[in-house]
Motif scaffolding. Structure first.
Motif, short mmCIF file in Angstrom:
data_model
loop_
_atom_site.label_atom_id
_atom_site.label_comp_id
_atom_site.label_asym_id
_atom_site.label_seq_id
_atom_site.Cartn_x
_atom_site.Cartn_y
_atom_site.Cartn_z
N ASP A 151 0.85 -1.18 0.00
CA ASP A 151 0.00 0.00 0.00
C ASP A 151 0.89 1.24 0.00
OD1 ASP A 151 -1.38 2.15 2.10
OD2 ASP A 151 -2.75 1.31 0.60
N PRO A 152 0.69 2.19 -0.91
CA PRO A 152 1.60 3.32 -1.04
C PRO A 152 1.81 4.12 0.25
CG PRO A 152 0.13 3.22 -2.93
CD PRO A 152 -0.35 2.20 -1.94
N VAL A 153 0.74 4.42 0.97
CA VAL A 153 0.86 5.22 2.19
C VAL A 153 1.63 4.45 3.26
CG1 VAL A 153 -0.41 6.38 4.02
CG2 VAL A 153 -1.26 6.47 1.66
N ALA A 154 1.32 3.16 3.42
CA ALA A 154 2.02 2.35 4.42
C ALA A 154 3.49 2.19 4.06
CB ALA A 154 1.35 0.98 4.54
N PHE A 155 3.78 2.10 2.78
CA PHE A 155 5.18 1.95 2.36
C PHE A 155 5.98 3.22 2.66
CE2 PHE A 155 8.21 2.97 -1.09
CZ PHE A 155 9.19 2.03 -0.77
N VAL A 156 5.43 4.38 2.37
CA VAL A 156 6.14 5.63 2.61
C VAL A 156 6.39 5.84 4.10
CG1 VAL A 156 5.97 8.14 2.41
CG2 VAL A 156 5.31 6.70 0.49
N GLN A 157 5.46 5.39 4.93
CA GLN A 157 5.59 5.58 6.37
C GLN A 157 6.51 4.56 7.03
OE1 GLN A 157 1.53 5.42 7.73
NE2 GLN A 157 1.07 7.53 7.09
N PRO A 209 5.26 -7.35 2.27
CA PRO A 209 4.53 -6.17 1.80
C PRO A 209 3.71 -5.54 2.91
CG PRO A 209 4.26 -8.02 0.29
CD PRO A 209 4.92 -8.56 1.52
N LYS A 210 3.68 -4.21 2.93
CA LYS A 210 2.86 -3.47 3.87
C LYS A 210 1.48 -3.25 3.25
CE LYS A 210 6.14 -3.20 6.82
NZ LYS A 210 6.07 -3.93 8.10
N GLY A 211 0.58 -4.17 3.57
CA GLY A 211 -0.66 -4.18 2.83
C GLY A 211 -0.43 -4.91 1.51
N PHE A 212 -1.44 -4.99 0.69
CA PHE A 212 -1.26 -5.63 -0.61
C PHE A 212 -2.18 -4.96 -1.62
CE2 PHE A 212 -2.34 -8.68 -3.91
CZ PHE A 212 -1.09 -9.10 -4.32
N THR A 213 -1.58 -4.50 -2.72
CA THR A 213 -2.36 -3.90 -3.81
C THR A 213 -1.58 -4.02 -5.11
OG1 THR A 213 -3.37 -1.87 -4.62
CG2 THR A 213 -1.40 -1.63 -3.27
N LEU A 214 -2.31 -4.18 -6.19
CA LEU A 214 -1.71 -4.23 -7.53
C LEU A 214 -1.96 -2.93 -8.30
CD1 LEU A 214 -2.64 -7.89 -8.57
CD2 LEU A 214 -0.44 -7.06 -7.70
N GLU A 215 -2.33 -1.90 -7.57
CA GLU A 215 -2.66 -0.63 -8.21
C GLU A 215 -1.46 -0.06 -8.97
OE1 GLU A 215 -5.03 2.74 -9.24
OE2 GLU A 215 -5.46 0.69 -8.57
N SER A 216 -0.27 -0.19 -8.41
CA SER A 216 0.92 0.34 -9.08
C SER A 216 1.15 -0.37 -10.41
CB SER A 216 2.14 0.19 -8.17
OG SER A 216 1.98 0.93 -6.99
N TYR A 217 0.95 -1.68 -10.44
CA TYR A 217 1.14 -2.42 -11.68
C TYR A 217 0.07 -2.04 -12.71
CZ TYR A 217 4.69 -5.37 -9.53
OH TYR A 217 5.84 -5.82 -8.94
N ARG A 218 -1.15 -1.80 -12.23
CA ARG A 218 -2.20 -1.38 -13.15
C ARG A 218 -1.84 -0.06 -13.82
NH1 ARG A 218 -6.35 2.03 -13.47
NH2 ARG A 218 -5.92 2.92 -11.40
N LEU A 219 -1.35 0.88 -13.03
CA LEU A 219 -0.96 2.17 -13.58
C LEU A 219 0.24 2.06 -14.52
CD1 LEU A 219 -1.35 4.35 -10.36
CD2 LEU A 219 -2.90 4.25 -12.32
N VAL A 220 1.14 1.14 -14.21
CA VAL A 220 2.31 0.95 -15.08
C VAL A 220 1.87 0.43 -16.45
CG1 VAL A 220 4.35 -0.49 -15.44
CG2 VAL A 220 4.01 0.67 -13.26
N PHE A 221 1.01 -0.57 -16.45
CA PHE A 221 0.61 -1.18 -17.72
C PHE A 221 -0.39 -0.30 -18.48
CE2 PHE A 221 2.13 -5.11 -15.65
CZ PHE A 221 3.01 -5.53 -16.64
N GLU A 222 -0.99 0.67 -17.81
CA GLU A 222 -1.85 1.61 -18.52
C GLU A 222 -1.05 2.75 -19.14
OE1 GLU A 222 -4.81 2.97 -15.83
OE2 GLU A 222 -6.05 1.15 -15.99
N ASN A 223 0.22 2.85 -18.81
CA ASN A 223 1.07 3.89 -19.38
C ASN A 223 1.49 3.50 -20.80
OD1 ASN A 223 2.91 5.86 -19.99
ND2 ASN A 223 4.20 5.55 -18.20
N PRO A 224 1.09 4.24 -21.82
CA PRO A 224 1.44 3.86 -23.20
C PRO A 224 2.94 3.89 -23.45
CG PRO A 224 0.47 6.07 -23.12
CD PRO A 224 0.29 5.48 -21.76
N ASN A 225 3.68 4.70 -22.69
CA ASN A 225 5.13 4.73 -22.88
C ASN A 225 5.78 3.40 -22.49
OD1 ASN A 225 5.18 7.41 -23.80
ND2 ASN A 225 5.25 8.22 -21.71
N ILE A 226 5.24 2.76 -21.45
CA ILE A 226 5.78 1.47 -21.02
C ILE A 226 5.55 0.42 -22.10
CG2 ILE A 226 5.60 -0.37 -19.32
CD1 ILE A 226 6.93 2.04 -18.18
#
Length: 293
Positions: A41-47, A55-72
């Motif tokens: 989880d982004p907030v838990a990781f930063v803290q 993992p601090k929490g579990f989410t695949l949101e970062s991977y979703r955003l990465v694969f939605e990036n056309p540059n990637i």
């Protein structure tokens, strides 16, 4: 006959195993850190502070955003092109060069080999190389990342030594049957050198996959950028804003941090998956190319 180890031998084995296990854990931890950070989880990781063992929490949101990036996606396609075409061309050119330099009675063979080895220690520099690429019309071209590095000197030396280890009687038998040099190379030499060829696939594949500096120097069009150059922009230039526009909330810094780690994993995992398929050839191929009986 049963052999009983002395206490000093047991102590050495225990110390050796302990040291290697600790060394393996130290080597593996950075990769595990990046993996867990990308899944957290982004907030838990930063803290979080200190060691990162899960993992601090579990989410695949970062991977979703990465694969939605056309540059990637664009960078992936370009990198696959550079890896596949570059590796095939490098294998062909290195095989041809190694075959010619490994045959007996080749005119000026030692002089040519000396000049090739000299390039490992001396080169013209970045500016003369750029001027040469500009005059050849390779700047802002895909071939700027493929042709200049088609043959790496160290790989040529390994393959040449491997070809020298093949009995010359096989070549003589093929010539008696009417085979020419190309037939001997592709139907005799290369089939007998599959371990070293597998090592060359690994070496050249990793070389082309990780290449980013040449792209930074020679490419201007973003649609030609390889994945590693996109990764550099995200990590060094902190260009994650276009990937967090769909994220709600005010502070987008935490998700931006986990996106960086997710991008690293996306750029690293494919080449890591290549190792298990070539590992059984790796040691044998390197030893064939390094030791001549």
């Amino acid at each position: 006959m049963n052999y009983r180890k002395s206490w000093s031998e047991h102590l050495f084995d225990t110390s050796n195993i302990t040291f290697l296990v600790l060394l393996s854990l130290i080597t593996l931890y950075p990769f595990v850190y990046v993996l867990f950070a990308s899944l957290s989880d982004p907030v838990a990781f930063v803290q979080h502070r200190g060691l990162f063992m899960w993992p601090k929490g579990f989410t695949l949101e970062s991977y979703r955003l990465v694969f939605e990036n056309p540059n990637i996606i664009m960078g992936y396609g370009n990198t696959l092109f550079y890896v596949v075409v570059g590796t095939l061309l490098s294998l062909l050119m290195t095989s041809l060069g190694a075959y010619g330099l490994s045959r007996k009675n080749v005119l000026w063979k030692n002089t040519i080999m000396f000049m090739i080895v000299l390039t490992m220690f001396f080169e013209g520099g970045l500016i003369p190389k750029y001027i040469l690429m500009l005059n050849l019309g390779l700047v802002d071209s895909r071939w700027a990342l493929i042709i200049p590095s088609a043959i790496l000197t160290w790989n040529l030396i390994i393959m040449r030594t491997a070809f020298q280890g093949i009995p010359v009687t096989l070549e003589e038998s093929a010539r008696i049957d009417g085979a020419n040099d190309l037939t001997i190379l592709f139907r005799v030499i290369i089939p007998l050198s599959l371990p070293v060829m597998a090592v060359m696939v690994l070496f050249y594949g990793v070389w082309h996959w990780n290449k980013w500096f040449d792209a930074l120097i020679y490419l201007r069009s973003r649609d030609l950028f390889p994945l590693q150059l996109i990764l550099r922009e995200i990590l060094i230039q902190n260009s994650t804003d276009n990937m967090t526009t769909s994220v709600g909330g005010g502070d987008k810094m935490p998700i931006g941090e986990t996106i960086k780690y997710a991008t690293i994993m996306v750029a690293t995992l494919p080449i890591l998956f290549l190792y298990p398929f070539l590992q059984k050839y790796f040691v044998k191929g390197v030893m064939i190319g390094a030791i001549k009986e």
